[in-house]
Design an enzyme around this catalytic site. Structure first.
Site, PDB file in Angstrom:
ATOM      1  N   HIS A  12       0.800  -1.232   0.000  1.00 25.34           N
ATOM      2  CA  HIS A  12       0.000   0.000   0.000  1.00 25.34           C
ATOM      3  C   HIS A  12       0.830   1.278   0.000  1.00 25.34           C
ATOM      4  N   ARG A  13       2.152   1.160   0.208  1.00 27.24           N
ATOM      5  CA  ARG A  13       2.979   2.383   0.172  1.00 27.24           C
ATOM      6  C   ARG A  13       3.631   2.595  -1.189  1.00 27.24           C
ATOM      7  N   SER A 108       2.039  -7.829 -15.281  1.00 25.06           N
ATOM      8  CA  SER A 108       2.667  -6.808 -16.123  1.00 25.06           C
ATOM      9  C   SER A 108       2.629  -7.274 -17.585  1.00 25.06           C
ATOM     10  N   SER A 109       2.683  -6.298 -18.492  1.00 24.72           N
ATOM     11  CA  SER A 109       2.593  -6.645 -19.928  1.00 24.72           C
ATOM     12  C   SER A 109       3.789  -7.469 -20.405  1.00 24.72           C
ATOM     13  N   CYS A 110       4.855  -7.537 -19.586  1.00 26.90           N
ATOM     14  CA  CYS A 110       6.027  -8.315 -20.008  1.00 26.90           C
ATOM     15  C   CYS A 110       5.793  -9.825 -19.927  1.00 26.90           C
ATOM     16  N   TYR A 137      11.284 -11.898 -13.913  1.00 26.76           N
ATOM     17  CA  TYR A 137      10.086 -11.192 -13.446  1.00 26.76           C
ATOM     18  C   TYR A 137       8.844 -11.718 -14.188  1.00 26.76           C
ATOM     19  N   LYS A 141       5.463 -13.589 -12.738  1.00 26.57           N
ATOM     20  CA  LYS A 141       4.113 -13.046 -12.954  1.00 26.57           C
ATOM     21  C   LYS A 141       3.222 -14.052 -13.681  1.00 26.57           C
ATOM     22  N   THR A 165      -0.072  -2.223 -18.350  1.00 27.92           N
ATOM     23  CA  THR A 165       1.065  -1.843 -19.167  1.00 27.92           C
ATOM     24  C   THR A 165       2.027  -1.014 -18.303  1.00 27.92           C
ATOM     25  N   LEU A 167       3.465   1.679 -16.095  1.00 26.26           N
ATOM     26  CA  LEU A 167       2.714   2.640 -15.286  1.00 26.26           C
ATOM     27  C   LEU A 167       3.607   3.798 -14.858  1.00 26.26           C
ATOM     28  N   HIS A 180      11.893   2.941 -13.928  1.00 25.11           N
ATOM     29  CA  HIS A 180      11.431   2.805 -15.308  1.00 25.11           C
ATOM     30  C   HIS A 180      11.773   4.090 -16.076  1.00 25.11           C
ATOM     31  N   ARG A 209       6.498   1.989 -26.388  1.00 17.86           N
ATOM     32  CA  ARG A 209       5.893   1.614 -25.106  1.00 17.86           C
ATOM     33  C   ARG A 209       4.550   2.324 -24.947  1.00 17.86           C
TER      34      ARG A 209
HETATM   35  N1  LIG Z   1       5.547   0.310 -12.081  1.00 16.24           N
HETATM   36  C1  LIG Z   1       5.127  -0.196 -13.227  1.00 16.24           C
HETATM   37  O1  LIG Z   1       5.426   0.325 -14.323  1.00 16.24           O
HETATM   38  C2  LIG Z   1       4.257  -1.420 -13.243  1.00 16.24           C
HETATM   39  C3  LIG Z   1       3.783  -1.877 -14.491  1.00 16.24           C
HETATM   40  C4  LIG Z   1       2.972  -2.997 -14.543  1.00 16.24           C
HETATM   41  C5  LIG Z   1       2.655  -3.656 -13.370  1.00 16.24           C
HETATM   42  N2  LIG Z   1       3.123  -3.215 -12.172  1.00 16.24           N
HETATM   43  C6  LIG Z   1       2.774  -3.991 -10.975  1.00 16.24           C
HETATM   44  O2  LIG Z   1       2.162  -3.211  -9.975  1.00 16.24           O
HETATM   45  C7  LIG Z   1       2.527  -3.691  -8.680  1.00 16.24           C
HETATM   46  C8  LIG Z   1       3.080  -2.547  -7.847  1.00 16.24           C
HETATM   47  O3  LIG Z   1       4.148  -1.914  -8.498  1.00 16.24           O
HETATM   48  P1  LIG Z   1       4.679  -0.470  -8.055  1.00 16.24           P
HETATM   49  O4  LIG Z   1       5.161   0.195  -9.279  1.00 16.24           O
HETATM   50  O5  LIG Z   1       3.685   0.187  -7.175  1.00 16.24           O
HETATM   51  O6  LIG Z   1       5.980  -0.855  -7.184  1.00 16.24           O
HETATM   52  P2  LIG Z   1       6.598  -0.097  -5.948  1.00 16.24           P
HETATM   53  O7  LIG Z   1       6.280   1.350  -5.960  1.00 16.24           O
HETATM   54  O8  LIG Z   1       8.022  -0.512  -5.908  1.00 16.24           O
HETATM   55  O9  LIG Z   1       5.846  -0.744  -4.709  1.00 16.24           O
HETATM   56  C9  LIG Z   1       6.010  -2.083  -4.377  1.00 16.24           C
HETATM   57  C10 LIG Z   1       5.456  -2.343  -3.006  1.00 16.24           C
HETATM   58  O10 LIG Z   1       5.693  -3.718  -2.705  1.00 16.24           O
HETATM   59  C11 LIG Z   1       6.040  -3.808  -1.350  1.00 16.24           C
HETATM   60  N3  LIG Z   1       6.939  -4.946  -1.153  1.00 16.24           N
HETATM   61  C12 LIG Z   1       8.003  -5.319  -1.901  1.00 16.24           C
HETATM   62  N4  LIG Z   1       8.608  -6.406  -1.351  1.00 16.24           N
HETATM   63  C13 LIG Z   1       7.889  -6.702  -0.237  1.00 16.24           C
HETATM   64  C14 LIG Z   1       8.011  -7.692   0.763  1.00 16.24           C
HETATM   65  N5  LIG Z   1       8.993  -8.613   0.738  1.00 16.24           N
HETATM   66  N6  LIG Z   1       7.120  -7.703   1.781  1.00 16.24           N
HETATM   67  C15 LIG Z   1       6.132  -6.779   1.840  1.00 16.24           C
HETATM   68  N7  LIG Z   1       5.947  -5.828   0.924  1.00 16.24           N
HETATM   69  C16 LIG Z   1       6.834  -5.780  -0.097  1.00 16.24           C
HETATM   70  C17 LIG Z   1       6.747  -2.518  -0.969  1.00 16.24           C
HETATM   71  O11 LIG Z   1       6.492  -2.282   0.402  1.00 16.24           O
HETATM   72  P3  LIG Z   1       7.295  -1.205   1.318  1.00 16.24           P
HETATM   73  O12 LIG Z   1       7.118   0.124   0.648  1.00 16.24           O
HETATM   74  O13 LIG Z   1       6.616  -1.261   2.626  1.00 16.24           O
HETATM   75  O14 LIG Z   1       8.723  -1.662   1.347  1.00 16.24           O
HETATM   76  C18 LIG Z   1       6.080  -1.513  -1.908  1.00 16.24           C
HETATM   77  O15 LIG Z   1       5.059  -0.815  -1.235  1.00 16.24           O
HETATM   78  C19 LIG Z   1       3.520  -4.821  -8.922  1.00 16.24           C
HETATM   79  O16 LIG Z   1       2.856  -6.055  -8.877  1.00 16.24           O
HETATM   80  C20 LIG Z   1       4.008  -4.593 -10.323  1.00 16.24           C
HETATM   81  O17 LIG Z   1       4.393  -5.769 -10.948  1.00 16.24           O
HETATM   82  C21 LIG Z   1       3.910  -2.097 -12.066  1.00 16.24           C
HETATM   83  C1  LIG Z   2       6.816  -2.414 -16.766  1.00 14.86           C
HETATM   84  C2  LIG Z   2       8.202  -2.980 -16.661  1.00 14.86           C
HETATM   85  O1  LIG Z   2       8.976  -2.624 -17.751  1.00 14.86           O
HETATM   86  C3  LIG Z   2      10.301  -3.110 -17.854  1.00 14.86           C
HETATM   87  O2  LIG Z   2      10.617  -3.124 -19.213  1.00 14.86           O
HETATM   88  P1  LIG Z   2      10.723  -1.858 -20.103  1.00 14.86           P
HETATM   89  O3  LIG Z   2       9.394  -1.428 -20.588  1.00 14.86           O
HETATM   90  O4  LIG Z   2      11.713  -2.158 -21.163  1.00 14.86           O
HETATM   91  O5  LIG Z   2      11.314  -0.845 -19.015  1.00 14.86           O
HETATM   92  P2  LIG Z   2      11.882   0.599 -18.879  1.00 14.86           P
HETATM   93  O6  LIG Z   2      13.000   0.508 -17.904  1.00 14.86           O
HETATM   94  O7  LIG Z   2      10.802   1.537 -18.574  1.00 14.86           O
HETATM   95  O8  LIG Z   2      12.531   0.988 -20.307  1.00 14.86           O
HETATM   96  C4  LIG Z   2      11.754   1.225 -21.432  1.00 14.86           C
HETATM   97  C5  LIG Z   2      12.631   1.688 -22.584  1.00 14.86           C
HETATM   98  O9  LIG Z   2      13.170   2.991 -22.295  1.00 14.86           O
HETATM   99  C6  LIG Z   2      14.556   3.014 -22.549  1.00 14.86           C
HETATM  100  N1  LIG Z   2      15.212   4.049 -21.728  1.00 14.86           N
HETATM  101  C7  LIG Z   2      15.805   5.180 -22.218  1.00 14.86           C
HETATM  102  N2  LIG Z   2      16.337   5.876 -21.228  1.00 14.86           N
HETATM  103  C8  LIG Z   2      16.090   5.219 -20.071  1.00 14.86           C
HETATM  104  C9  LIG Z   2      16.412   5.484 -18.708  1.00 14.86           C
HETATM  105  O10 LIG Z   2      17.056   6.472 -18.353  1.00 14.86           O
HETATM  106  N3  LIG Z   2      15.944   4.586 -17.785  1.00 14.86           N
HETATM  107  C10 LIG Z   2      15.216   3.482 -18.145  1.00 14.86           C
HETATM  108  N4  LIG Z   2      14.786   2.645 -17.184  1.00 14.86           N
HETATM  109  N5  LIG Z   2      14.931   3.199 -19.441  1.00 14.86           N
HETATM  110  C11 LIG Z   2      15.356   4.061 -20.387  1.00 14.86           C
HETATM  111  C12 LIG Z   2      15.006   1.577 -22.258  1.00 14.86           C
HETATM  112  O11 LIG Z   2      16.264   1.302 -22.855  1.00 14.86           O
HETATM  113  C13 LIG Z   2      13.842   0.797 -22.880  1.00 14.86           C
HETATM  114  O12 LIG Z   2      14.015   0.704 -24.287  1.00 14.86           O
HETATM  115  C14 LIG Z   2      10.498  -4.545 -17.494  1.00 14.86           C
HETATM  116  O13 LIG Z   2      11.872  -4.800 -17.286  1.00 14.86           O
HETATM  117  C15 LIG Z   2       9.637  -4.996 -16.402  1.00 14.86           C
HETATM  118  O14 LIG Z   2       9.571  -6.392 -16.458  1.00 14.86           O
HETATM  119  C16 LIG Z   2       8.232  -4.445 -16.392  1.00 14.86           C
HETATM  120  O15 LIG Z   2       7.390  -5.101 -17.319  1.00 14.86           O
END
Ligand SMILES: NC(=O)c1ccc[n+]([C@@H]2O[C@H](COP(=O)([O-])OP(=O)(O)OC[C@H]3O[C@@H](n4cnc5c(N)ncnc54)[C@H](OP(=O)(O)O)[C@@H]3O)[C@@H](O)[C@H]2O)c1
Ligand SMILES: C[C@@H]1O[C@H](OP(=O)(O)OP(=O)(O)OC[C@H]2O[C@@H](n3cnc4c(=O)[nH]c(N)nc43)[C@H](O)[C@@H]2O)[C@@H](O)[C@H](O)[C@@H]1O
Length: 315
Positions: A12-13, A108-110, A137, A141, A165, A167, A180, A209
């Site tokens: 939740h954080r 996740s879309s991956c 990862y 998933k 996708t 986020l 990201h 993306r």
């Molecule tokens: N970010 C994206 O682009 C993206 C895209 C597609 C799907 N998702 C999915 O959305 C979900 C959340 O992602 P997010 O971006 O919100 O990530 P995030 O900001 O890193 O948050 C992840 C959360 O998971 C908790 N967590 C991690 N390890 C834990 C453990 N061992 N025990 C208890 N809590 C734990 C953390 O808790 P604490 O803060 O308390 O440490 C944190 O609040 C994930 O399932 C991810 O796969 C994210």
């Molecule tokens: C949503 C997540 O996406 C992740 O894939 P993915 O979209 O490539 O994740 P990103 O790290 O967002 O990178 C997306 C694209 O942006 C480029 N990019 C350019 N500049 C940067 C930079 O400064 N930082 C980052 N991070 N990228 C950068 C990167 O090379 C890649 O082609 C997966 O590894 C996870 O599994 C998950 O699905």
């Protein structure tokens, strides 16, 4: 579900968990529970089982995971695979054992094959090899999706998987090693703008993306709480994508950076494209509403108010 239903938001954080919490509160849900990873390490099966048996939530939303961008994913495959399986297995099994009536798993879309036909349909799952940079990862998933499907098919329970996708939004991770692309670009352009310094970005800029604002995802989760979704797996996205180069130029304009952009070809591009087919979710009643430009402006505004507290993440 009614507004007094007890809803446990795991993670939740985090960016996603906190957006879901805000959205549920805004909708009048009054019985939300959450624990930090320090209070409850979800990798610990006994602790998770005890927590769920004591709290007996009506709904669990699994927004807890080890999450990172392309570099963190490719460098820490073991941790991304193991920890994500531990967290989700413990939550899913405890939810099953203790009669939690609804479980929402976030993937996740991956999970889809690297070279699947675009846009990616739910039916494309497990039809080809995965993108190697996030193999660990993605496999974790995929196993979560299949575990929820098995419970649903075998025991008739309302366990559903939503596949968002890429986020972004408030409370994103702005740590340059683990973030990201979208938050990384906001930070890089912001820090370089005062002196018009060049900004180094990764890869070629040609991958495409799709980006969804986290508040739109939160609405999809509320939709899944309030409705029994007919299928086990739904894509959640906008249905449109942009090149990384286009994203860079858009963020550069919004932030007001005027320097050069340098593309570092030693860094990976990852999958060439992963556009979601979101027709299933759209057809049953949910649709994204934030444009990419509005969403970036909102996130940059949040970043500016929190610039002192970058989340520096140790992978
Ligand atoms: N970010 C994206 O682009 C993206 C895209 C597609 C799907 N998702 C999915 O959305 C979900 C959340 O992602 P997010 O971006 O919100 O990530 P995030 O900001 O890193 O948050 C992840 C959360 O998971 C908790 N967590 C991690 N390890 C834990 C453990 N061992 N025990 C208890 N809590 C734990 C953390 O808790 P604490 O803060 O308390 O440490 C944190 O609040 C994930 O399932 C991810 O796969 C994210
Ligand atoms: C949503 C997540 O996406 C992740 O894939 P993915 O979209 O490539 O994740 P990103 O790290 O967002 O990178 C997306 C694209 O942006 C480029 N990019 C350019 N500049 C940067 C930079 O400064 N930082 C980052 N991070 N990228 C950068 C990167 O090379 C890649 O082609 C997966 O590894 C996870 O599994 C998950 O699905």
């Amino acid at each position: 579900m009614n507004k007094q239903s007890k809803i446990y938001i795991a993670g939740h954080r985090g960016m996603v968990g906190s957006a879901i919490w805000r959205a549920l509160e805004a909708e009048g849900y009054t019985n939300l529970i959450g624990k930090t990873s320090k209070e409850l390490d979800l990798r610990n099966q006994t602790a998770v089982n005890n927590f769920i048996s004591t709290e007996k939530p009506d709904v669990i939303i699994d927004a807890a995971a080890k999450v990172g961008g392309i570099l963190a994913n490719s460098q820490y495959q073991y941790e991304f695979l193991l920890e994500n399986m531990q967290i989700q297995n413990n939550l899913i099994d405890a939810a099953h054992k203790h009669e939690v009536s609804k479980f929402i798993f976030l993937g996740s879309s991956c999970i889809y094959p690297k070279l699947a036909t675009q846009p990616l349909k739910e039916e494309d799952l497990l039809t080809g090899p995965l993108e190697p940079t996030n193999d660990g990862y993605a496999i974790a998933k995929i196993s979560g999706v299949r575990l929820c499907k098995a419970i649903r098919d075998q025991y008739g329970k309302d366990f559903v998987s939503l596949m968002p996708t890429n986020l972004y939004g408030p409370f994103d991770n702005f740590d340059l090693k683990s973030s990201h692309v979208l938050p990384a670009m906001i930070r890089k352009f912001h820090e370089a703008k005062a002196n018009s310094e060049p900004v180094e970005l990764w890869g070629s800029g040609t991958p495409m993306r799709e980006f969804l604002h986290v508040d739109d995802l939160a609405q999809a989760v509320i939709f899944a709480i309030e409705n029994k979704l007919p299928e086990h797996l739904y894509n959640v996205g906008t249905g449109t994508d942009v090149t990384i180069k286009h994203l860079a130029e858009t963020i550069q304009n919004i932030v007001g950076h005027t320097g050069e952009i340098i593309w570092d070809s030693t860094k990976p591009d990852g999958t060439p494209r992963k556009l979601m087919d979101v027709s299933k979710m759209n057809n049953i009643g949910w649709k994204a509403s934030t444009t990419l430009e509005e969403g970036i402006k909102d996130t940059y505004k949040w970043f500016l108010s929190n610039v002192e507290n970058y989340k520096e993440v140790k992978m």
